[in-house]
Design a protein around this motif. Structure first.
Motif, short mmCIF file in Angstrom:
data_model
loop_
_atom_site.label_atom_id
_atom_site.label_comp_id
_atom_site.label_asym_id
_atom_site.label_seq_id
_atom_site.Cartn_x
_atom_site.Cartn_y
_atom_site.Cartn_z
N UNK A 135 0.78 -1.24 0.00
CA UNK A 135 0.00 0.00 0.00
C UNK A 135 0.81 1.28 0.00
N UNK A 136 2.11 1.18 0.12
CA UNK A 136 2.94 2.38 0.07
C UNK A 136 3.91 2.27 -1.11
N UNK A 137 4.76 3.28 -1.26
CA UNK A 137 5.70 3.27 -2.39
C UNK A 137 7.14 3.23 -1.87
N UNK A 138 8.02 2.73 -2.71
CA UNK A 138 9.42 2.45 -2.35
C UNK A 138 10.14 3.64 -1.72
N UNK A 139 9.91 4.82 -2.25
CA UNK A 139 10.68 5.99 -1.79
C UNK A 139 10.40 6.37 -0.33
N UNK A 140 9.35 5.86 0.26
CA UNK A 140 8.99 6.19 1.65
C UNK A 140 9.47 5.16 2.67
N UNK A 141 10.01 4.07 2.21
CA UNK A 141 10.26 2.92 3.09
C UNK A 141 11.53 3.06 3.91
N UNK A 142 11.39 2.74 5.19
CA UNK A 142 12.52 2.65 6.13
C UNK A 142 13.08 1.22 6.09
N UNK A 143 12.22 0.23 6.32
CA UNK A 143 12.61 -1.18 6.29
C UNK A 143 11.47 -2.05 5.78
N UNK A 144 11.83 -3.21 5.22
CA UNK A 144 10.86 -4.24 4.86
C UNK A 144 11.34 -5.57 5.44
N UNK A 152 3.29 1.36 9.95
CA UNK A 152 3.59 -0.04 9.71
C UNK A 152 2.49 -0.65 8.85
N UNK A 153 2.90 -1.29 7.78
CA UNK A 153 1.97 -2.02 6.91
C UNK A 153 2.27 -3.50 7.11
N UNK A 154 1.25 -4.27 7.46
CA UNK A 154 1.42 -5.69 7.76
C UNK A 154 0.61 -6.50 6.76
N UNK A 155 1.21 -7.57 6.25
CA UNK A 155 0.54 -8.43 5.29
C UNK A 155 -0.50 -9.29 6.02
N UNK A 156 -1.76 -8.99 5.82
CA UNK A 156 -2.85 -9.69 6.48
C UNK A 156 -3.13 -11.07 5.93
N UNK A 157 -2.40 -11.49 4.88
CA UNK A 157 -2.56 -12.84 4.35
C UNK A 157 -1.82 -13.86 5.22
N UNK A 181 5.21 -10.58 -1.31
CA UNK A 181 6.30 -11.34 -0.71
C UNK A 181 6.70 -10.76 0.64
N UNK A 182 6.41 -9.48 0.85
CA UNK A 182 6.77 -8.85 2.11
C UNK A 182 5.70 -9.09 3.16
N UNK A 183 6.14 -9.27 4.39
CA UNK A 183 5.23 -9.47 5.50
C UNK A 183 5.03 -8.20 6.29
N UNK A 184 6.02 -7.29 6.22
CA UNK A 184 5.94 -6.04 6.97
C UNK A 184 6.69 -4.95 6.22
N UNK A 185 6.09 -3.78 6.17
CA UNK A 185 6.74 -2.62 5.58
C UNK A 185 6.63 -1.48 6.59
N UNK A 186 7.76 -0.88 6.91
CA UNK A 186 7.81 0.25 7.82
C UNK A 186 8.14 1.48 6.98
N UNK A 187 7.22 2.44 6.93
CA UNK A 187 7.36 3.55 5.98
C UNK A 187 7.12 4.91 6.63
#
Length: 143
Positions: A32-41, A68-73, A104-110
């Motif tokens: 749900x976010x874009x690469x340029x905003x990401x701190x860690x994945x 924090x974006x978390x993969x709900x799958x 493929x990612x389980x968590x994105x911190x942006x």
């Protein structure tokens, strides 16, 4: 009519197809976010590990404006520790469930704005070596 104003046709198109989204493939990949905003994945298998990654914990302490974006799958029991971390540091989080695409990612911190970090993937932790298992009864008997 200036470029800023939407035409009636634009409103109709938005109503039928939804608002136009920038970089839809990238947003699917990064929950749900874009690469340029990401701190860690973290990949899904990293989120499934027993403990929280210390880099995620440190970033949560250091940057109060992260989301924090978390993969709900994934199963809740795997990512609940990250929700607790977000609550502890008053970070907002979103559990993203996309039935059509399992990222493929389980968590994105942006961040809310672009940070353009070069390296966002954390290396997978080395597994601790298990104690050498005793040979089974049959191995001892026939081995």
């Amino acid at each position: 009519m200036s470029k800023q104003q939407k035409s009636v046709d634009d409103y109709i198109q938005d109503g039928i197809y939804g608002a136009k989204e920038t970089l839809p493939d990238e947003r699917r990949k990064y929950l749900g976010t874009i690469r340029e905003r990401i701190e860690f994945v973290l990949y899904q298998n990293q989120v499934r590990e027993e403990t929280v990654y210390p880099e995620i914990k440190e970033a949560a302490k250091k940057h109060t404006n992260l989301k924090m974006f978390i993969n709900g799958n994934m199963n809740y029991r795997f990512y609940s520790k990250y929700i607790q971390l977000a609550d502890e540091h008053k970070l907002s989080y979103t559990v993203v469930s996309n039935k059509e695409h399992n990222a493929e990612y389980g968590l994105v911190l942006a961040h809310h704005d672009a940070v353009e970090k070069a390296e966002i993937e954390l290396p997978k932790r080395k597994k601790e070596k298990k104690k050498k298992e005793k040979p089974s009864f049959f191995k001892r008997l026939f081995g």
